[in-house]
Design an enzyme around this catalytic site. Structure first.
Site, PDB file in Angstrom:
ATOM      1  N   GLY A   1       0.860  -1.265   0.261  1.00 58.79           N
ATOM      2  CA  GLY A   1       0.078  -0.235   0.035  1.00 58.79           C
ATOM      3  C   GLY A   1       0.719   1.101  -0.035  1.00 58.79           C
ATOM      4  O   GLY A   1       2.077   1.194   0.359  1.00 58.79           O
ATOM      5  N   CYS A   2       0.292   2.588  -0.280  1.00 55.46           N
ATOM      6  CA  CYS A   2       1.029   3.573  -0.518  1.00 55.46           C
ATOM      7  C   CYS A   2       1.674   3.966   0.932  1.00 55.46           C
ATOM      8  O   CYS A   2       2.852   4.438   1.060  1.00 55.46           O
ATOM      9  CB  CYS A   2       0.069   4.760  -0.869  1.00 55.46           C
ATOM     10  SG  CYS A   2      -1.509   5.012  -0.190  1.00 55.46           S
ATOM     11  N   PHE A   3       0.759   4.198   2.055  1.00 54.42           N
ATOM     12  CA  PHE A   3       1.150   4.467   3.417  1.00 54.42           C
ATOM     13  C   PHE A   3       2.416   3.519   3.757  1.00 54.42           C
ATOM     14  O   PHE A   3       3.367   3.728   4.168  1.00 54.42           O
ATOM     15  CB  PHE A   3       0.115   4.503   4.146  1.00 54.42           C
ATOM     16  CG  PHE A   3      -0.835   5.474   3.960  1.00 54.42           C
ATOM     17  CD1 PHE A   3      -0.520   7.051   4.071  1.00 54.42           C
ATOM     18  CD2 PHE A   3      -2.093   5.360   3.870  1.00 54.42           C
ATOM     19  CE1 PHE A   3      -1.276   8.093   4.183  1.00 54.42           C
ATOM     20  CE2 PHE A   3      -3.053   6.335   3.775  1.00 54.42           C
ATOM     21  CZ  PHE A   3      -2.614   7.831   3.846  1.00 54.42           C
TER      22      PHE A   3
END
Length: 325
Positions: free
Chosen positions: A130-132
Site C-alpha cells: 500500500g502507499c502508506f
C-alpha cells in the site's frame, strides 16, 4: 523484446498511472485494458493524451476467463474485489496486484521492491504494498534492520493527496468543495494498511510491533504522501542517516537526504525520499518518508516489481525526472 501486458481497473487513478508508465516502457506492450463501469469505452476517450499506437484499444469488461495472450497482468482493483477473480487467471500469466487483497497471503510475494528485490525476482504473483506502508517502511527499514529503534510503540502520522482515496464515483466525498482547504483524518485505529505495516516491522526487526499507531490524513493536493514516524531509540541523527545510506547503497530509487523531505520532490516519479531527526536524550527518533502515492506508492512500484519478475533492469521505464513545479 516485447512483453505483452494488460491492466484491469485501468480507469482508476492507480490503473491510469500504470498505463502512463507502460505506454513509454521500452519492453512492455499494452494489449489489454479492462474495467467494469468503463467497459466498451475507447481508451482514448478516458485518456485523450494517449499515444497514437494505443488509440485503438477499447476497455473490455473484466473477465479472467476471457484474457488474451498476456505475459503480465496489472490489477488495480478496490480491496476485496480481486482475490476471487485473480485466482482464475492462468498460472502462466504473471500478476502484479496493486490492490490490497494479497499482501502477506500464501502464494504471493510482498513486493517491497527497494528492500527485498531478491525475493521478488523471478516470482509470478506479486502483492504491491500500500502507499502508506511504502513511505513508512522505506524510512523505517534501515533503523529496524540495524537495531537503532524499538519495533514496538511506533506512531505513524501520514498525509496523502486526495488521489490516495481513489477515483470514486458521482457520490464521492472527495470532490473539490469537500476537499479544498480541508484536512481530514480517516481510517482511525483500523486502517487496512495496519496489518502489512505491523507484519513488515516484525520481519525486519525480529521483534514485536505491539502498540503500533497509524493515523492517515487526506490533504487538499492531488498527489503526494508524507509519513512522519515517531520511534523509541537512542541513536543520533547522523547514525540514522548513515544506516540508511548503507542500507540503500546502490538502490536506484531511494534518496537519503539530511533535509526533511517534501512531497513535491517525488511528484510523477518512482522515487522515495527518507530523512531522520533524533534526540538520544529523549529516547526519540523521527523518521520521514515522502513518495508520490500514485508512483512509488502504487503504479511506479508495480512496474518496478514487473521489471524484476520479468528479468528486466529494475529501472526500465522508470528513470524519468520528477515533475517540477
Amino acid at each position: 523484446m516485447s512483453i505483452r501486458v494488460g491492466i484491469v481497473g485501468i480507469s482508476g487513478f492507480g490503473g491510469g498511472e500504470a498505463m502512463r508508465l507502460i505506454a513509454s516502457h521500452p519492453a512492455f506492450e499494452l494489449v489489454y485494458a479492462a474495467g467494469e463501469g468503463s467497459a466498451g469505452t475507447p481508451l482514448v476517450d478516458r485518456f485523450p493524451g494517449l499515444p497514437a499506437r494505443l488509440a485503438g484499444l477499447v476497455i473490455e469488461k473484466w473477465d479472467p476467463a476471457r484474457l488474451p495472450a498476456l505475459d503480465v497482468l496489472f490489477a488495480s482493483l478496490p480491496t476485496g474485489a480481486s482475490a476471487e477473480a485473480l485466482a482464475r487467471v492462468p498460472a502462466g500469466v504473471k500478476i502484479v496486484d496493486i490492490g490490497g487483497d494479497h499482501r502477506y497471503v500464501d502464494g504471493w510475494t510482498y513486493g517491497l521492491a527497494d528492500i527485498w528485490p531478491d525475493r521478488i525476482a523471478g516470482r509470478s504473483r506479486i502483492a504491491n504494498p500500500g502507499c502508506f506502508p511504502v513511505a513508512t517502511l522505506t524510512a523505517l527499514a534501515p533503523l529496524l534492520a540495524g537495531g537503532l529503534i524499538e519495533p514496538g510503540h511506533i506512531v505513524i502520522d501520514a498525509k496523502t493527496g486526495i488521489s490516495g482515496a481513489g477515483r470514486g464515483g458521482g457520490d464521492s466525498r472527495f470532490g473539490y468543495a469537500e476537499s479544498n482547504e480541508n484536512l481530514v483524518p480517516y481510517g482511525l485505529l483500523r486502517h487496512t494498511h495496519m496489518p502489512e505495516m505491523a507484519e513488515t516491522i516484525e520481519r525486519l526487526s525480529g521483534g514485536s510491533a505491539a502498540g503500533l499507531v497509524f493515523t492517515p490524513h487526506l490533504v487538499p493536493m492531488t498527489r503526494g504522501l508524507l509519513a512522519t514516524i515517531y520511534c523509541r531509540g537512542r541513536a543520533t541523527t547522523e547514525q540514522c542517516l548513515d544506516a540508511a545510506r548503507r542500507f540503500y547503497a546502490g538502490r536506484a530509487f531511494v534518496r537519503v537526504t539530511d533535509r526533511p523531505p517534501q512531497t513535491k520532490w517525488a511528484t510523477g516519479s518512482n522515487l522515495a525520499f527518507v530523512s531522520y531527526a533524533a534526540d538520544p536524550e529523549r529516547n526519540l527518533v523521527i523518521a520521514m518518508g515522502a513518495v508520490d502515492n500514485l508512483g512509488k506508492g502504487a503504479a511506479g512500484q508495480a512496474v518496478q516489481n514487473a521489471n524484476l519478475i520479468c528479468g528486466l533492469p529494475e529501472t526500465a521505464g522508470l528513470d524519468g525526472v520528477a515533475l517540477w513545479p
